[in-house]
Motif scaffolding. Structure first.
Motif, PDB file in Angstrom:
ATOM      1  N   ASP A 324      32.491  50.139  39.737  1.00 11.21           N
ATOM      2  CA  ASP A 324      31.224  49.411  39.791  1.00 11.21           C
ATOM      3  C   ASP A 324      31.034  48.543  38.551  1.00 11.21           C
ATOM      4  N   ASN A 327      33.178  45.606  39.016  1.00  9.82           N
ATOM      5  CA  ASN A 327      32.544  44.747  40.010  1.00  9.82           C
ATOM      6  C   ASN A 327      31.480  43.877  39.356  1.00  9.82           C
ATOM      7  N   ASN A 330      32.998  41.246  37.045  1.00 10.07           N
ATOM      8  CA  ASN A 330      33.565  40.137  37.803  1.00 10.07           C
ATOM      9  C   ASN A 330      32.487  39.206  38.356  1.00 10.07           C
ATOM     10  N   CYS A 331      31.295  39.727  38.570  1.00 11.14           N
ATOM     11  CA  CYS A 331      30.194  38.916  39.106  1.00 11.14           C
ATOM     12  C   CYS A 331      29.432  38.160  38.021  1.00 11.14           C
ATOM     13  N   THR A 346      26.683  42.143  43.587  1.00 10.46           N
ATOM     14  CA  THR A 346      27.395  43.415  43.429  1.00 10.46           C
ATOM     15  C   THR A 346      27.095  44.408  44.539  1.00 10.46           C
TER      16      THR A 346
END
Length: 377
Positions: A324, A327, A330-331, A346
Motif C-alpha cells: 500500500d 501504491n 507511485n501515485c 490508491t
C-alpha cells in the motif's frame, strides 16, 4: 510506561486539587521516585495538606478499578512525564496531569481539527457538521469532538463513515458514554480512533467536568470549528480556550432568525474567521501541521516510554516494503496533489493515506503545501 510507574502515577492522578504542583513533581522525578520521596518533598513542590493526606491513604478500590481498566487491550495512560504525551496539549493553560486513552494513543499526535457545536442542533447544523467532518477527514485531518448529542455526534459519525480518523474527548471516565445513547458510538471510536479523558475509569458525568474537558479538546487540535452555537454554549468555551492557546478558530455563519447561529455570529464579531469551506481551514493550519510533524520526528528520534521499540518508528522502518505504501508512492508526483485525488488513485481510505503520508514526511520523502502532497526525492 514502566510497570513500576503505573500505580504511583494513578495515585497522583486520583487525588483532588491543583495539578500544577503534581506536574512540577513529575518534571523532577519519575512517578515511582515521586511517590517514594515522601511528604517533605511533596510539600516542597507545594502539594497541600489534603493532597499529601490523600497520597498517604489512597482509595485502593478506585486504584484497582483503574488498574483493571488499563489491563484491557488498547487501553493506555499517558502521564505528564511521558514522552508520548501529546505536544500540542503541553502548550495550553493548566494541561491535565495524565490522559486515559482507549484506542490508538498515537492518534493524539495526528494533526486534527475540533468540530463542535450545539447539543440541540438544527437539521441543517447536523448536515453542516457531517459535511465539514467528511471533507476534513478526506483531506487527512483527524476530526475531534466531545461525544455530546447534536453537532458532536454528527461529526464523529460522519468521520467514521468516511473511513477517517476521529478522537472523542470526554468529561466522564474513558469507559462512561455521555449521553448514554452514544454507548455504541463510544465503542466504535475506541475501536477505530481514540477516546480520551483525564478522569479515572468509572467517573460519571459531573457538570464541572465538561468545561474543563473543552480545554483538552481545544488543546489537542490545531483549530476549532464551531458549526452551530446558541448565545450561551459550551462550544463557545472551547472556541475561547482554543484562541487563548493560539489556535485558529472558525465559525459558520447562519440565519439571523436562527438562535443556534447567534453564538457563531458573536465569535465572528470577536475575531473568529468566518468559514464556508473546509479548504479554508486546511490553508490556515498547514504551517502549524508542519510544526507538529517536526515534533513527531523529534519524538521518534528520542527515548521511548516503555523501553521497547516505538511502534511508529517500527512502522516507519518497514513501510517501504508495504504494497500500500508503494501504491501511494507511485501515485504521488512532483506536483502537489490533494488528498481526495490520492484516495481516488490508491483506492485506500483517507485515514490510511493520511497515516502513510505522515510517515513519508518523517522519512523526508514527501512534503506538503496547503494540504497537498508531493515528492521531494
Amino acid at each position: 510506561m514502566l510497570d513500576a510507574d503505573l500505580h504511583p502515577l494513578l495515585r497522583l492522578v486520583a487525588i483532588a486539587g491543583a495539578t500544577a504542583p503534581r506536574r512540577a513533581l513529575l518534571e523532577a522525578h519519575s512517578p515511582a521516585a515521586a511517590m517514594a520521596a515522601g511528604p517533605a518533598v511533596w510539600r516542597s513542590f507545594e502539594l497541600d495538606d489534603a493532597q499529601i493526606a490523600a497520597l498517604q491513604r489512597p482509595d485502593m478500590d478506585l486504584l484497582q478499578r483503574a488498574t483493571h481498566w488499563l489491563q484491557q487491550p488498547d487501553h493506555h495512560l499517558l502521564g505528564w512525564h511521558d514522552p508520548d504525551y501529546p505536544p500540542l496539549l503541553r502548550r495550553v493553560a493548566n494541561p491535565p496531569l495524565a490522559l486515559f486513552v482507549a484506542g490508538d494513543a498515537a492518534r493524539l499526535w495526528h494533526p486534527g481539527v475540533a468540530v463542535v457545536g450545539s447539543r440541540s442542533a438544527t437539521p441543517a447544523g447536523r448536515d453542516n457538521a457531517r459535511s465539514f467532518a467528511r471533507a476534513l477527514s478526506g483531506s487527512g485531518w483527524a476530526v475531534a469532538s466531545g461525544l455530546a448529542a447534536g453537532i458532536d455526534t454528527a461529526a464523529h459519525e460522519a468521520t467514521l463513515e468516511a473511513g477517517g480518523m476521529t478522537v472523542a474527548v470526554l468529561g466522564t471516565g474513558p469507559d462512561i458514554p455521555y449521553p448514554r445513547a452514544n454507548a455504541a458510538l463510544l465503542a466504535r471510536i475506541s475501536a477505530d480512533g481514540a477516546v480520551v479523558s483525564e478522569h479515572l475509569p468509572g467517573t460519571g458525568p459531573r457538570k464541572e467536568h465538561f468545561p474543563t474537558r473543552n480545554r483538552i479538546l481545544a488543546g489537542l487540535t490545531l483549530a476549532t470549528v464551531v458549526i452551530e452555537a446558541a448565545a450561551r454554549s459550551g462550544a463557545l468555551i472551547t472556541a475561547r480556550l482554543a484562541a487563548e492557546a493560539g489556535r485558529e478558530v472558525f465559525a459558520l455563519p447562519g440565519s439571523i432568525h436562527n438562535p443556534m447561529a447567534r453564538g457563531c455570529h458573536r465569535l465572528i464579531r470577536d475575531g473568529a474567521t468566518l468559514v464556508e469551506d473546509s479548504g479554508e481551514i486546511t490553508v490556515a493550519i498547514a504551517a502549524a501541521a508542519a510544526e507538529l510533524v517536526g515534533d513527531l520526528r523529534a519524538r521518534l528520534n528520542g527515548p521511548t516510554s516503555t523501553g521497547h521499540e516505538d511502534r511508529a518508528a517500527a512502522i516507519a522502518a518497514s513501510a517501504r516494503s508495504d504494497p500500500d505504501y508503494q501504491n501511494l508512492w507511485n501515485c504521488l508526483g512532483h506536483d502537489p496533489t490533494g488528498m481526495d485525488q490520492l484516495v481516488a488513485r490508491t483506492r485506500l481510505t483517507a485515514a490510511e493515506v493520511s497515516s502513510m503520508l505522515l510517515l513519508m514526511e518523517l522519512d523526508g520523502r514527501v512534503a506538503s503545501q496547503h494540504g497537498r502532497y508531493f515528492r521531494i526525492r
